[in-house]
Design a protein around this motif. Structure first.
Motif, short mmCIF file in Angstrom:
data_model
loop_
_atom_site.label_atom_id
_atom_site.label_comp_id
_atom_site.label_asym_id
_atom_site.label_seq_id
_atom_site.Cartn_x
_atom_site.Cartn_y
_atom_site.Cartn_z
N VAL A 261 0.59 -0.94 0.16
CA VAL A 261 0.10 -0.01 0.05
C VAL A 261 1.17 1.30 0.12
CG1 VAL A 261 -1.29 1.00 1.23
CG2 VAL A 261 -1.55 -1.16 1.32
N GLY B 206 0.74 11.14 2.93
CA GLY B 206 0.31 11.76 3.96
C GLY B 206 -0.85 11.42 4.84
N THR C 4 -3.69 11.29 4.83
CA THR C 4 -4.55 12.69 5.49
C THR C 4 -6.12 11.38 4.44
OG1 THR C 4 -4.13 13.96 3.67
CG2 THR C 4 -3.24 14.46 5.42
N GLY C 5 -5.93 10.73 3.33
CA GLY C 5 -6.96 10.27 2.41
C GLY C 5 -8.67 10.42 3.53
N SER D 30 -5.61 4.66 1.66
CA SER D 30 -3.83 4.56 1.97
C SER D 30 -3.72 3.80 3.15
CB SER D 30 -3.29 6.12 2.94
OG SER D 30 -4.46 6.64 3.47
N LEU E 70 6.20 7.71 1.87
CA LEU E 70 6.71 8.12 0.58
C LEU E 70 7.37 9.51 1.17
CD1 LEU E 70 7.22 8.15 -2.39
CD2 LEU E 70 4.69 6.47 -1.75
N ALA F 260 -2.24 11.40 -6.41
CA ALA F 260 -2.67 9.85 -6.48
C ALA F 260 -3.97 9.91 -6.50
CB ALA F 260 -1.46 8.91 -5.54
N GLY G 29 -9.96 20.69 -4.18
CA GLY G 29 -9.58 21.29 -3.18
C GLY G 29 -10.26 22.78 -3.45
N GLY H 283 1.12 2.28 -9.50
CA GLY H 283 2.12 2.03 -9.75
C GLY H 283 1.92 3.58 -9.10
N SER I 99 -14.27 20.41 7.71
CA SER I 99 -13.55 19.35 8.25
C SER I 99 -13.64 18.28 9.20
CB SER I 99 -12.41 18.93 7.49
OG SER I 99 -12.16 17.62 6.89
N HIS J 267 -12.26 13.49 -3.08
CA HIS J 267 -11.37 12.38 -2.06
C HIS J 267 -11.45 10.70 -2.80
CE1 HIS J 267 -14.42 15.08 0.28
NE2 HIS J 267 -13.18 15.39 0.28
N ASN K 116 -2.11 -1.72 -3.72
CA ASN K 116 -3.11 -1.60 -3.18
C ASN K 116 -4.53 -2.30 -3.26
OD1 ASN K 116 -3.84 -0.02 -1.25
ND2 ASN K 116 -4.54 2.11 -2.43
#
Ligand code: FAD
Ligand code: MLT
Ligand code: ZN
Length: 543
Positions: free
Chosen positions: A137, A141, A143-144, A149, A160, A215, A220, A273, A402, A498, A534
């Motif tokens: 996987v 960050g 934060t998804g 993730s 990463l 990805a 935003g 990828g 959020s 999202h 994933n």
């Protein structure tokens, strides 16, 4: 000058400071918050009460793919060698941060996190995993918001975080090349020093990585102005599941030689990828920014305000966001504030941002829009930020929704595109349904606290958040597939920005045809025949 009617309406809130210039200003100073809630690097809002349940226990019908090998100590020795025997790059304990998603809804059981520092290391890891059928996987960050993730079973997490260097910047073309693990806010701060801006901004900017943004094809707060990453990403460096490095880190705005392969990876959520490098076209940083926060009395008025803001503000309009009253009530609790920027309550609020190169010009345009909107009773109250602090404060009231949605315990999130005229009806219909099922109420026995609507109305993107006291199957099955059916009926998309992740993998059929889904499956099999990247996400892909 304001007309009499307009002044009368405005006076409780605005002062006409300079009659020849018609300058608007808030009558009272806006409160200043010292808390920088957008930076959550290294910590998260652990809002849900109690432990996170294992995804495999919550969804017992989901089975681990039988062809995947179990991780052995020999595998770990191999990975350590690849990562220069640096113990900081091979983690086998205290992995909750990597196993749990941001909303604390999903939890995997990975026992290994790898943190390579170079593209070559990523390549070696994937080559080995592919040869040995070890699932992976990719995580940036974390934060998804759709559980994409995090592992579901024992997948290896490839973080990463250590690929975090700016590679180059060309201040003539505005093209930035950077490692995928650069934090969005750091990329933007670097660009700010050079007079440029990253063409994406979102509430999680202090934690999400630019590779994670690509990805997920994150949308935003300023998509209205700068467009989608499908337009601004010029090239990518990607490691394919078999370890091949695909280098198309272009700095060309125009390139019509063959299929535009990079587009496939934008929004593919780590299924095709691993993105290790990004080349992105960055605009010049606007010199003049204005933010107005307005109260409106109906959803029709929100739409009118949007239409007129485009007419009046045209090229300087950089964001048009909306929030309903209850979203602001939650934000008030979350931000621990006694007052709101607007004294009186309104059913809806709008945040309008303008960005341009000439303050005087932009002020005049904004003022004439506000004057028109007030005179025509499209808007009933509002404030305009007078300095940078107020500007951030006003944005806080929008961006905090959020996190505010999770303060009672958790949140079921639906991130949808629907033709604008129908958009808010989804929130109303969901509330009725939750009431009919006796699931929503003010006291502890009701699992649902509230259902709120807010989002990027300028992009036709609504966020419906069902704020809950606890996650429960009862609530989930009341909402799903109801919400997805509703969206299909209204010709919308079940994922505006999202992504699909784990949450929506069974529901893609509500927005895509069988032909499209089959093509996606063929592509997945072409790029990743062993399905190591994933797994259990995006499209339901039982082997
Ligand atoms: P992660 O969460 O780590 O990963 C997301 C997905 O991408 C996963 O499927 C993962 O496997 C995959 N992935 C990650 N890195 C790579 C890589 N290098 N190569 C291949 N696959 C990879 N989203 C929006 O679109 N708009 C918003 O306005 C917005 N606002 C947000 C505000 C808050 C407060 C929060 C918490 C989230 C918000 N999000 C928003 C959601 C989230 O921040 C975005 O989806 C973001 O792009 C994810 O980036 P990340 O680095 O955290 O990626
Ligand atoms: C937002 O617009 O605030 C983001 O997409 C995050 C969210 O909806 O939670
Ligand atoms: Zn959003």
């Amino acid at each position: 000058m304001f007309s009499r009617a307009c002044q009368r309406l405005l006076l409780p809130r605005y002062l006409v400071q300079n009659s020849s210039k018609v300058l608007l200003s808030s009558k009272k100073a806006l409160p200043v918050y010292t808390k920088n809630f957008t930076k959550f690097s290294n910590y998260r809002f652990y809002s849900s009460k109690g432990d996170v349940k294992l995804t495999s226990e919550v969804y017992p019908s989901l089975k681990r793919f039988e062809h995947f090998k179990r991780l052995t100590s020999d595998d770990i020795v191999h990975f350590k060698q690849v990562l220069d025997n640096d113990d900081n790059l091979v983690l086998t304990a205290d992995l909750d941060f990597f196993n749990e998603d941001h909303l604390r809804k999903y939890k995997g059981q990975s026992s290994l996190v790898l943190k390579p520092k170079t593209t070559e290391q990523v390549s070696k890891i994937l080559k080995y995993c592919n040869e040995n059928s070890l699932p992976v996987v990719p995580q940036s960050g974390n934060t998804g918001l759709v559980g994409g993730s995090n592992p579901v079973f024992d997948e290896i997490v490839l973080s990463l975080a250590n690929l975090n260097k700016i590679r180059s910047f060309d201040n003539v073309s505005g093209i930035l090349k950077a490692d995928a693990g650069v934090i969005l806010e750091n990329a933007d701060a670097f660009l700010a020093e050079n007079g440029f801006i990253f063409p994406l901004d979102l509430g999680a900017k202090g934690s999400c990585f630019i590779g994670g943004n690509v990805a997920t094809n994150a949308g935003g707060l300023r998509l209205l102005r700068y467009g989608s990453l499908h337009g601004s990403v010029l090239g990518l460096e990607v490691v394919l599941p078999d370890g091949t490095v695909l280098n198309s880190l272009n700095s060309l705005r125009k390139d019509n030689t063959g299929f535009d392969l990079k587009q496939l990876f934008i929004g593919s959520e780590g299924t095709l990828g691993i993105i290790t490098g990004v080349s992105v076209l960055c605009p010049t940083r606007p010199k003049a920014v204005n933010v107005a926060f307005l109260g409106v009395e109906s959803y029709e008025a929100v739409q009118k305000a949007f239409t007129e803001s485009k007419n009046y503000l045209s090229e300087i309009l950089s964001a048009f966001e909306f929030m309903d009253l209850n979203s602001q009530k939650l934000s008030k609790e979350f931000l621990k504030q006694k007052s709101h920027p607007l004294d009186e309550e309104h059913p809806f609020y709008i945040l309008i941002e303008t960005s341009g190169s000439n303050k005087d010009h932009d002020d005049v345009k904004l003022e004439s829009f506000l004057e028109y909107a007030m005179e025509n009773e499209i808007v009933s109250d509002g404030v305009v930020a007078q300095d940078e602090t107020q500007l951030k404060t006003l944005w806080n009231w929008r961006e905090s929704v959020s996190e505010a949605s999770t303060i009672y315990g958790g949140v079921y999130k639906y991130d949808v595109s629907i033709p604008i005229q129908d958009l808010y009806r989804l929130v109303e219909d969901v509330k009725v349904r939750l009431s009919d099922f006796n699931l929503i109420g003010e006291t502890e026995e009701f699992p649902v606290k509230d259902a709120i609507g807010y989002g990027h109305i300028g992009d036709g993107n609504l966020h419906l958040n069902v704020a809950v006291r606890r996650y429960s199957k009862e609530v989930e099955s009341c909402l799903e597939p109801f919400v997805y059916e509703w969206i299909k009926k209204h010709n919308g998309s079940i994922s505006a920005e999202h992504g699909l992740g784990f949450q929506k993998k069974n529901y893609i059929g509500y927005s895509k045809s069988d032909i499209e889904i089959n093509l996606m499956k063929q592509l997945k099999k072409l790029y990743d025949p062993k399905l190591i990247l994933n797994p259990y996400k995006y499209i339901n892909f039982d082997k």
